[in-house]
Design a protein around this motif. Structure first.
Motif, PDB file in Angstrom:
ATOM      1  N   ALA A 120       0.828  -1.206   0.000  1.00 36.79           N
ATOM      2  CA  ALA A 120       0.000   0.000   0.000  1.00 36.79           C
ATOM      3  C   ALA A 120       0.865   1.260   0.000  1.00 36.79           C
ATOM      4  O   ALA A 120       0.542   2.251  -0.674  1.00 36.79           O
ATOM      5  N   ARG A 121       1.945   1.237   0.747  1.00 34.80           N
ATOM      6  CA  ARG A 121       2.850   2.388   0.774  1.00 34.80           C
ATOM      7  C   ARG A 121       3.469   2.618  -0.603  1.00 34.80           C
ATOM      8  O   ARG A 121       3.599   3.760  -1.066  1.00 34.80           O
ATOM      9  N   GLN A 122       3.856   1.531  -1.263  1.00 35.93           N
ATOM     10  CA  GLN A 122       4.411   1.662  -2.605  1.00 35.93           C
ATOM     11  C   GLN A 122       3.357   2.178  -3.579  1.00 35.93           C
ATOM     12  O   GLN A 122       3.639   3.012  -4.439  1.00 35.93           O
ATOM     13  N   ALA A 123       2.119   1.693  -3.438  1.00 34.18           N
ATOM     14  CA  ALA A 123       1.034   2.167  -4.297  1.00 34.18           C
ATOM     15  C   ALA A 123       0.822   3.667  -4.103  1.00 34.18           C
ATOM     16  O   ALA A 123       0.610   4.407  -5.082  1.00 34.18           O
ATOM     17  N   ARG A 162      -9.593  -0.321  -1.332  1.00 29.72           N
ATOM     18  CA  ARG A 162      -9.743  -0.748   0.065  1.00 29.72           C
ATOM     19  C   ARG A 162      -8.410  -0.695   0.800  1.00 29.72           C
ATOM     20  O   ARG A 162      -8.335  -0.285   1.968  1.00 29.72           O
ATOM     21  N   SER A 163      -7.354  -1.118   0.121  1.00 27.75           N
ATOM     22  CA  SER A 163      -6.023  -1.108   0.732  1.00 27.75           C
ATOM     23  C   SER A 163      -5.581   0.316   1.037  1.00 27.75           C
ATOM     24  O   SER A 163      -5.047   0.602   2.124  1.00 27.75           O
ATOM     25  N   LEU A 164      -5.801   1.232   0.109  1.00 28.76           N
ATOM     26  CA  LEU A 164      -5.407   2.622   0.318  1.00 28.76           C
ATOM     27  C   LEU A 164      -6.162   3.252   1.480  1.00 28.76           C
ATOM     28  O   LEU A 164      -5.574   3.961   2.309  1.00 28.76           O
ATOM     29  N   ARG A 165      -7.460   3.019   1.534  1.00 22.58           N
ATOM     30  CA  ARG A 165      -8.252   3.601   2.630  1.00 22.58           C
ATOM     31  C   ARG A 165      -7.781   3.079   3.981  1.00 22.58           C
ATOM     32  O   ARG A 165      -7.700   3.836   4.953  1.00 22.58           O
TER      33      ARG A 165
END
Length: 235
Positions: free
Chosen positions: A175-178, A205-208
């Motif tokens: 998620a951090r890389q995204a 969902r991962s970002l949130r």
């Protein structure tokens, strides 16, 4: 109005990152999830504070003291404190009981306050004095290696050293890389394919959960509530 953050890598096998920041006119930030624990020192209104901050399993809003200076050492996976196991620190911060005279208390002993420039020497001393320990098997496994041990043993040792499961670490780091890719202008669908998400809803969902932002928000910075430290890592 800004939160200025400077960071650097380290040649120490015990350190993931060293960073420092200065706030001006910002009263809050989004603290993104991180799989690393860290030692943090900050100064505000002439008073200096120190704390050990554990891994964060979800994004949250954190207060930022105005006109404050902060410094932190983010420790590598596998590094831990035998007297204060990392699983006890997850989503928690433990302040030093006393900070003053250029020193702080850790493990019941006084230690000189580290700085951005001497973090490696400080950490090396903690290792020599037995304050820090390292499980090389954990670092090897999380770097993509195949340590000669069973999967169950490996999961147990990763959890003991990091407070998290291997799966949770991978999800947070991805998620951090995204977030970094989206902040650089990458299209969400491209990020989905590059980082192995199932589809765009999976990415959302991962970002949130871990970053506290949508893809659109990451591509449009919010100076009123900046993000905490993000830096490129392998996923």
């Amino acid at each position: 109005m800004a939160l200025h953050i400077e960071d650097r890598p380290s040649d120490s096998p015990h350190i993931a990152r060293v960073w420092r920041s200065h706030s001006s006119g910002v009263d809050r930030m989004t603290s993104v999830a991180t799989s690393h624990w860290e030692l943090v020192v900050w100064t505000h209104r002439g008073a200096t504070h120190a704390a050990v901050r554990g891994p964060e399993t979800a994004a949250s809003t954190a207060e930022v003291p105005d006109d404050s200076e902060s410094f932190g050492v983010s420790f590598a996976h596998g590094v831990s404190m035998p007297h204060l196991p990392v699983p006890l620190l997850v989503d928690r911060q433990l302040d030093s009981p006393h900070v003053g005279g250029g020193a702080f208390v850790l493990r019941g002993e006084r230690w000189p306050l580290p700085t951005f420039d001497d973090a490696e020497e400080f950490v090396a001393r903690l290792v020599r004095e037995g304050v820090l320990a390292c499980d090389p098997l954990v670092a090897e496994a999380l770097d993509g290696g195949t340590p000669p041990t069973s999967r169950r043993t490996l999961q147990r040792r990763v959890a003991a050293a990091t407070g998290l499961t291997p799966s949770a670490i991978r999800q947070i780091e991805r998620a951090r890389q995204a977030a970094l890719l989206l902040g650089e202008g990458a299209a969400p669908l491209d990020v989905v394919h590059r980082l192995g998400y199932y589809d765009q809803p999976h990415l959302s969902r991962s970002l949130r959960r871990f970053i506290g932002r949508t893809a659109t928000q990451l591509r449009r910075a919010d100076p009123a509530q900046p993000l905490s430290l993000l830096y490129k890592t392998r996923t």
